[in-house]
Write a protein that holds these residues in place. Structure first.
Motif, short mmCIF file in Angstrom:
data_model
loop_
_atom_site.label_atom_id
_atom_site.label_comp_id
_atom_site.label_asym_id
_atom_site.label_seq_id
_atom_site.Cartn_x
_atom_site.Cartn_y
_atom_site.Cartn_z
N PRO A 314 0.80 -1.23 0.00
CA PRO A 314 0.00 0.00 0.00
C PRO A 314 0.82 1.27 0.00
N GLU A 315 1.90 1.31 0.79
CA GLU A 315 2.69 2.53 0.88
C GLU A 315 3.33 2.89 -0.46
N VAL A 316 3.88 1.89 -1.14
CA VAL A 316 4.52 2.13 -2.43
C VAL A 316 3.47 2.48 -3.49
N LYS A 317 2.34 1.78 -3.45
CA LYS A 317 1.28 2.09 -4.41
C LYS A 317 0.77 3.51 -4.21
N GLY A 318 0.57 3.91 -2.95
CA GLY A 318 0.12 5.27 -2.68
C GLY A 318 1.11 6.30 -3.18
N LEU A 319 2.41 6.03 -2.97
CA LEU A 319 3.44 6.96 -3.44
C LEU A 319 3.42 7.07 -4.96
N LEU A 320 3.34 5.93 -5.66
CA LEU A 320 3.34 5.95 -7.12
C LEU A 320 2.09 6.64 -7.67
N LEU A 321 0.95 6.39 -7.04
CA LEU A 321 -0.28 7.05 -7.49
C LEU A 321 -0.14 8.57 -7.38
N ALA A 322 0.43 9.03 -6.26
CA ALA A 322 0.59 10.47 -6.07
C ALA A 322 1.55 11.06 -7.10
N LYS A 323 2.67 10.37 -7.34
CA LYS A 323 3.66 10.89 -8.28
C LYS A 323 3.16 10.82 -9.73
N LEU A 324 2.41 9.76 -10.07
CA LEU A 324 1.85 9.67 -11.41
C LEU A 324 0.83 10.77 -11.66
N ASP A 325 0.04 11.05 -10.63
CA ASP A 325 -0.94 12.14 -10.75
C ASP A 325 -0.23 13.49 -10.90
N GLU A 326 0.86 13.68 -10.14
CA GLU A 326 1.62 14.93 -10.25
C GLU A 326 2.20 15.09 -11.64
N MET A 327 2.77 14.01 -12.20
CA MET A 327 3.36 14.09 -13.54
C MET A 327 2.28 14.30 -14.61
N LYS A 328 1.10 13.74 -14.38
CA LYS A 328 0.00 13.96 -15.33
C LYS A 328 -0.41 15.42 -15.34
N ARG A 329 -0.49 16.04 -14.15
CA ARG A 329 -0.86 17.45 -14.06
C ARG A 329 0.20 18.35 -14.69
N LYS A 330 1.46 17.94 -14.58
CA LYS A 330 2.55 18.73 -15.14
C LYS A 330 2.88 18.33 -16.58
N GLU A 331 2.04 17.44 -17.13
CA GLU A 331 2.16 17.01 -18.53
C GLU A 331 3.53 16.40 -18.82
N ILE A 332 3.99 15.56 -17.90
CA ILE A 332 5.25 14.83 -18.08
C ILE A 332 4.90 13.39 -18.45
N PRO A 333 5.19 12.94 -19.66
CA PRO A 333 4.90 11.56 -20.03
C PRO A 333 5.63 10.58 -19.10
N CYS A 334 4.91 9.58 -18.64
CA CYS A 334 5.51 8.60 -17.71
C CYS A 334 5.03 7.21 -18.07
N ARG A 335 5.94 6.28 -17.98
CA ARG A 335 5.63 4.87 -18.25
C ARG A 335 5.99 4.05 -17.03
N LEU A 336 5.02 3.29 -16.52
CA LEU A 336 5.22 2.43 -15.36
C LEU A 336 5.23 0.97 -15.81
N GLU A 337 6.22 0.23 -15.34
CA GLU A 337 6.34 -1.18 -15.71
C GLU A 337 6.54 -2.01 -14.45
N VAL A 338 5.55 -2.87 -14.17
CA VAL A 338 5.62 -3.80 -13.04
C VAL A 338 5.15 -5.15 -13.55
N GLU A 339 6.07 -5.94 -14.06
CA GLU A 339 5.69 -7.18 -14.72
C GLU A 339 5.25 -8.27 -13.74
N GLN A 340 5.84 -8.29 -12.54
CA GLN A 340 5.51 -9.30 -11.54
C GLN A 340 4.91 -8.64 -10.31
N PRO A 341 3.98 -9.30 -9.62
CA PRO A 341 3.40 -8.71 -8.40
C PRO A 341 4.47 -8.40 -7.37
#
Length: 460
Positions: A314-341
């Protein structure tokens, strides 16, 4: 009773105690990771040395009269020596920070003392005279039978109340554990003083000592449960945040679909003209371009959702969600790759999130407002390693000899504190490795954690 006989009896007692210590450490810190035959041989050697050394030292303290010092001074010294060497053994077994090993050593010996004090309630003498046959037999019965039974009962209670999970949650709260660690470290002195008083007051202070030990255990339970409740609240917050992202993504997909449907007639008209001219290659390219453009919009959003679903911490997911949202607002293209749980790691949650937050913030600062910038985040959790890699396009010159030093930053003066803090955190772990490189215009930062297979998923 001769010196050798006392040593032999103490060896048996220490063997029982070490089994209890290992059992306690197993509950508190988890299973000892198996690192091969050499590791097992070294562990057996150090445990044997600890048992024999403690038995010999205890015998010397007893025969020399150190255990009869005023206010149990000899007993206090003996206990602290035991705690120090047991902490060193735990560090070798678990490869944890020395502070964590010291606290765990103090706590395991404290628990052993709790079981021994509890069994003392059934002992007929406050102090045994081993030269007297009857008292010697009672002492052996007490040490080899009654005390282990009380310790087994205590282990059952610890397992029932999920003490290990509570203890690991408490260890995560570094700011809360310092005061408790100091108090725990002083416990041998408090216990010895209470034991000294009990010898003169018919055991009444012994009950106070037991009550104090029970109170300490309850403090851990309360603190651990408070942290668990906080973690559950954090999980609920992350879940709500993730649901918001899902809803926003679905709304985005709906908008793209409606837009595609709205423009479909115009696109078909353009394709119809090309088809009438017999330019089938142009028609094929037109259809390919049209479907690719729609697919990029839809697949990108769906892919990000599927990658986030693999983050189960949860802590890592919450951090990534916050940072992805920040990059979306700042129009910074971002690619997340998590192939394994990814569900957990040996590194503490708070330290991991602090380091990832620093690296992500640096990537955002470097790419914000710059054309052609991009950030890529990769989480790999397979085998015996967990890897976090954060890449961003590089627009500044980097001095690798100074990177990570306090005050240095490629973005100008008055910065550079974050990476220095990150390095200081990572240096506390001897199973965590970091790397910083530049690859074809990309600034790459990596955190690599060597996992114990038995502890994967614990996510302390």
């Amino acid at each position: 009773m001769s010196f050798v006989e006392i040593v032999q009896a103490n060896v048996v007692c220490m063997l029982v105690n070490v089994i209890f210590y290992l059992w306690s450490a197993r509950i508190l810190l988890g299973r000892v990771p198996d690192r091969g035959r050499v590791f097992r041989g070294r562990a057996v050697f150090f445990l044997t040395l600890f048992i024999s050394g403690s038995a010999l030292l205890g015998t010397v303290c007893y025969t020399s009269g150190m255990f009869r010092w005023r206010f149990q001074g000899g007993q206090i010294l003996f206990t602290y020596v035991q705690q120090l060497f047991w902490a060193l053994i735990l560090r070798d077994l678990y490869r944890e920070q020395m502070g964590v090993c010291w606290i765990t050593a103090v706590f395991t010996i404290l628990l052993s003392s709790f079981g021994g004090n509890f069994s003392l309630l059934f002992a007929p003498y406050p102090f045994f005279h081993l030269d007297v046959l009857r008292e010697r037999l009672v002492y052996l019965l007490y040490m080899w039978v009654l005390s282990p039974l009380c310790q087994v009962f205590l282990m059952a209670v610890l397992y029932k109340i999920r003490a290990g999970e509570l203890y690991r949650c408490w260890l995560d709260r570094r700011e809360k554990r310092i005061g408790a660690a100091v108090f725990l470290s002083a416990y041998p002195i408090l216990e010895a003083l209470l034991l000294e008083l009990s010898l003169w007051n018919d055991g009444e202070s012994l009950l106070a000592a037991l009550s104090m030990l029970l109170a300490i255990c309850m403090i851990f339970v309360y603190a651990g449960r408070a942290d668990l409740q906080q973690r559950h609240l954090e999980e609920q917050r992350v879940s709500l945040q993730q649901q918001t992202v899902y809803i926003q993504t679905l709304e985005g997909l709906q908008r793209e679909t409606r837009k595609f449907r709205h423009d479909f007639k115009n696109m078909m008209a353009g394709m119809y003209v090309q088809a009438e001219d017999g330019n089938l290659e142009a028609v094929r390219a037109y259809i390919q371009e049209m479907t690719d453009d729609f697919g990029r919009q839809v697949d990108g959003q769906l892919r990000q959702i599927s990658q986030l679903a693999n983050i189960q911490m949860p802590e890592v997911k919450g951090l990534l969600l916050a940072k992805l949202d920040e990059m979306k607002r700042k129009e910074i293209p971002c690619r997340l790759e998590v192939e394994q749980p990814f569900s957990g790691t040996r590194m503490r949650r708070t330290d991991l999130c602090r380091c990832l937050g620093i690296l992500l913030d640096n990537a955002v600062e470097e790419t914000e407002g710059r054309a052609g910038s991009r950030v890529e985040i990769m989480v790999s959790s397979c085998g015996e390693w967990t890897v976090f890699r954060i890449k961003n396009t590089l627009h500044s010159r980097v001095d690798f000899h100074r990177i990570g030093q306090a005050g240095y930053s490629s973005k100008g003066e008055g910065r550079g504190i974050g990476l220095a803090s990150c390095r200081a955190i990572l240096e506390q772990y001897d199973f965590v490795f970091s790397a910083t490189v530049v690859e074809e215009g990309w600034f790459v930062q990596e955190i690599k954690i060597q996992e114990a297979p038995e502890k994967r998923g614990a996510g302390r």
